[in-house]
Design a protein around this motif. Structure first.
Motif, PDB file in Angstrom:
ATOM      1  N   VAL A  37       0.819  -1.208   0.000  1.00  0.00           N
ATOM      2  CA  VAL A  37       0.000   0.000   0.000  1.00  0.00           C
ATOM      3  C   VAL A  37       0.858   1.265   0.000  1.00  0.00           C
ATOM      4  N   ALA A  38       1.897   1.282   0.834  1.00  0.00           N
ATOM      5  CA  ALA A  38       2.645   2.518   1.057  1.00  0.00           C
ATOM      6  C   ALA A  38       3.809   2.725   0.094  1.00  0.00           C
ATOM      7  N   ASP A  39       4.402   1.649  -0.395  1.00  0.00           N
ATOM      8  CA  ASP A  39       5.609   1.802  -1.204  1.00  0.00           C
ATOM      9  C   ASP A  39       5.290   2.003  -2.681  1.00  0.00           C
ATOM     10  N   ARG A  40       6.303   2.440  -3.430  1.00  0.00           N
ATOM     11  CA  ARG A  40       6.123   2.851  -4.816  1.00  0.00           C
ATOM     12  C   ARG A  40       7.166   2.194  -5.726  1.00  0.00           C
ATOM     13  N   ILE A  41       6.862   2.178  -7.007  1.00  0.00           N
ATOM     14  CA  ILE A  41       7.765   1.609  -8.011  1.00  0.00           C
ATOM     15  C   ILE A  41       8.883   2.598  -8.323  1.00  0.00           C
ATOM     16  N   VAL A  42      10.114   2.096  -8.404  1.00  0.00           N
ATOM     17  CA  VAL A  42      11.240   2.923  -8.851  1.00  0.00           C
ATOM     18  C   VAL A  42      11.788   2.440 -10.195  1.00  0.00           C
ATOM     19  N   GLU A  43      11.447   1.208 -10.572  1.00  0.00           N
ATOM     20  CA  GLU A  43      11.828   0.710 -11.893  1.00  0.00           C
ATOM     21  C   GLU A  43      10.880  -0.425 -12.277  1.00  0.00           C
ATOM     22  N   ILE A  44      10.489  -0.430 -13.546  1.00  0.00           N
ATOM     23  CA  ILE A  44       9.659  -1.517 -14.062  1.00  0.00           C
ATOM     24  C   ILE A  44      10.272  -2.021 -15.358  1.00  0.00           C
ATOM     25  N   SER A  45      10.339  -3.326 -15.477  1.00  0.00           N
ATOM     26  CA  SER A  45      10.856  -3.934 -16.701  1.00  0.00           C
ATOM     27  C   SER A  45       9.853  -4.973 -17.180  1.00  0.00           C
ATOM     28  N   ILE A  46       9.479  -4.864 -18.448  1.00  0.00           N
ATOM     29  CA  ILE A  46       8.513  -5.783 -19.050  1.00  0.00           C
ATOM     30  C   ILE A  46       9.143  -6.420 -20.282  1.00  0.00           C
ATOM     31  N   VAL A  47       9.091  -7.732 -20.344  1.00  0.00           N
ATOM     32  CA  VAL A  47       9.526  -8.466 -21.538  1.00  0.00           C
ATOM     33  C   VAL A  47       8.286  -9.152 -22.093  1.00  0.00           C
ATOM     34  N   LYS A  48       7.816  -8.631 -23.208  1.00  0.00           N
ATOM     35  CA  LYS A  48       6.552  -9.093 -23.793  1.00  0.00           C
ATOM     36  C   LYS A  48       6.832 -10.077 -24.921  1.00  0.00           C
ATOM     37  N   VAL A  49       6.375 -11.312 -24.731  1.00  0.00           N
ATOM     38  CA  VAL A  49       6.562 -12.352 -25.736  1.00  0.00           C
ATOM     39  C   VAL A  49       5.276 -12.448 -26.568  1.00  0.00           C
TER      40      VAL A  49
END
Length: 268
Positions: A22-34
């Motif tokens: 609930v409280a924390d946030r994203i600092v990096e997102i990586s998506i590998v879409k097949v």
């Protein structure tokens, strides 16, 4: 082996400010879409979480406040991420318990209803745990190549544990121990002091409500004061000590709390 897909399958992983969904946030997102035809599309983005990144989290993923001060916020990119994931099933490691709930929270804060109910989700960690058991019997078989007879008999389990430790020390003697990021934590040695430090490296109390940070200071490991110094919270919010002492916490945790509080009182 090529995965048989009916829909695109997006593997993804998040680095965050902490582990509070609930409280924390994203600092990096990586998506590998097949894609169904086997094409692979990658999308990785640093994110400004709009809140400070605790040092303890930065030491794990290597991302500090300075690194993301000019990065876009998740809200500013939410529509782009939603579009990229549109029509895609999801996969990842431990995504059901953490990554997906965090991602959905971020989308909701950006007023986007990212519905996962109409998507297939594959949690690779669950397959790993289902197929490669992590219990005493499997450890006994792996390290000692023996079947554990009378499992859950206290004596049989204890003897097996002794033999496993002996086998572990023999197998790993002199080898480095690293965390998930490759940072060295120590070395395996036939030395109880060394093994103690490795397996109890940052614990303050046995329940894990408090841990030592990278500077050797006691910090809370739960709740609204996670990653904050215990001594500082007791100074700023004395009622928090009273709340914990009256709360449903182990007696050993309360003992450690009192030791820290008294240490602060005596230093005045």
């Amino acid at each position: 082996m090529i995965l048989k897909l009916k829909n695109p399958l997006s593997f993804f992983d998040l680095e965050t400010t902490g582990i509070n969904i609930v409280a924390d946030r994203i600092v990096e997102i990586s998506i590998v879409k097949v894609m169904v035809n086997g094409e692979v599309i990658k999308k990785t983005q640093r994110i400004n979480p709009t809140i400070p990144i605790p040092t303890e989290s930065s030491l794990i993923h290597g991302i500090y406040d300075e690194d993301i001060k000019d990065a876009p916020t998740f809200k500013s990119m939410a529509k782009e991420f939603a579009k990229f994931l549109e029509g895609s099933d999801l996969a990842g490691f431990n995504v059901l318990k953490f990554d997906i709930p965090v991602l959905v929270e971020e989308f909701l804060r950006a007023d986007i209803d990212f519905d996962t109910s109409n998507r297939k989700v594959v949690d690779v960690q669950r397959i790993f745990h289902m197929m490669e058991k992590r219990n005493l019997s499997s450890a006994y078989k792996f390290y000692c190549d023996k079947n554990l007879e009378n499992a859950h008999s206290a004596e049989a389990d204890t003897i097996a544990t002794m033999e496993i430790l002996e086998a572990q020390v023999q197998k790993y003697d002199g080898m480095d121990v690293t965390d998930m990021k490759g940072n060295k934590l120590g070395i395996i040695e036939n030395n109880i002091d060394t093994l103690h430090l490795l397996t109890n490296k940052n614990m303050v109390d046995l329940a894990g409500r408090m841990v030592f940070n990278s500077d050797g200071e006691e910090v809370f490991n739960f709740g609204k004061h996670r990653n904050k110094k215990v001594s500082e919270i007791f100074q700023k919010e004395p009622s928090y000590y009273d709340w914990m002492m009256k709360g449903d916490f182990p007696l050993e945790t309360k003992k450690r709390l009192t030791e820290i509080k008294l240490r602060g009182f005596n230093s005045k």
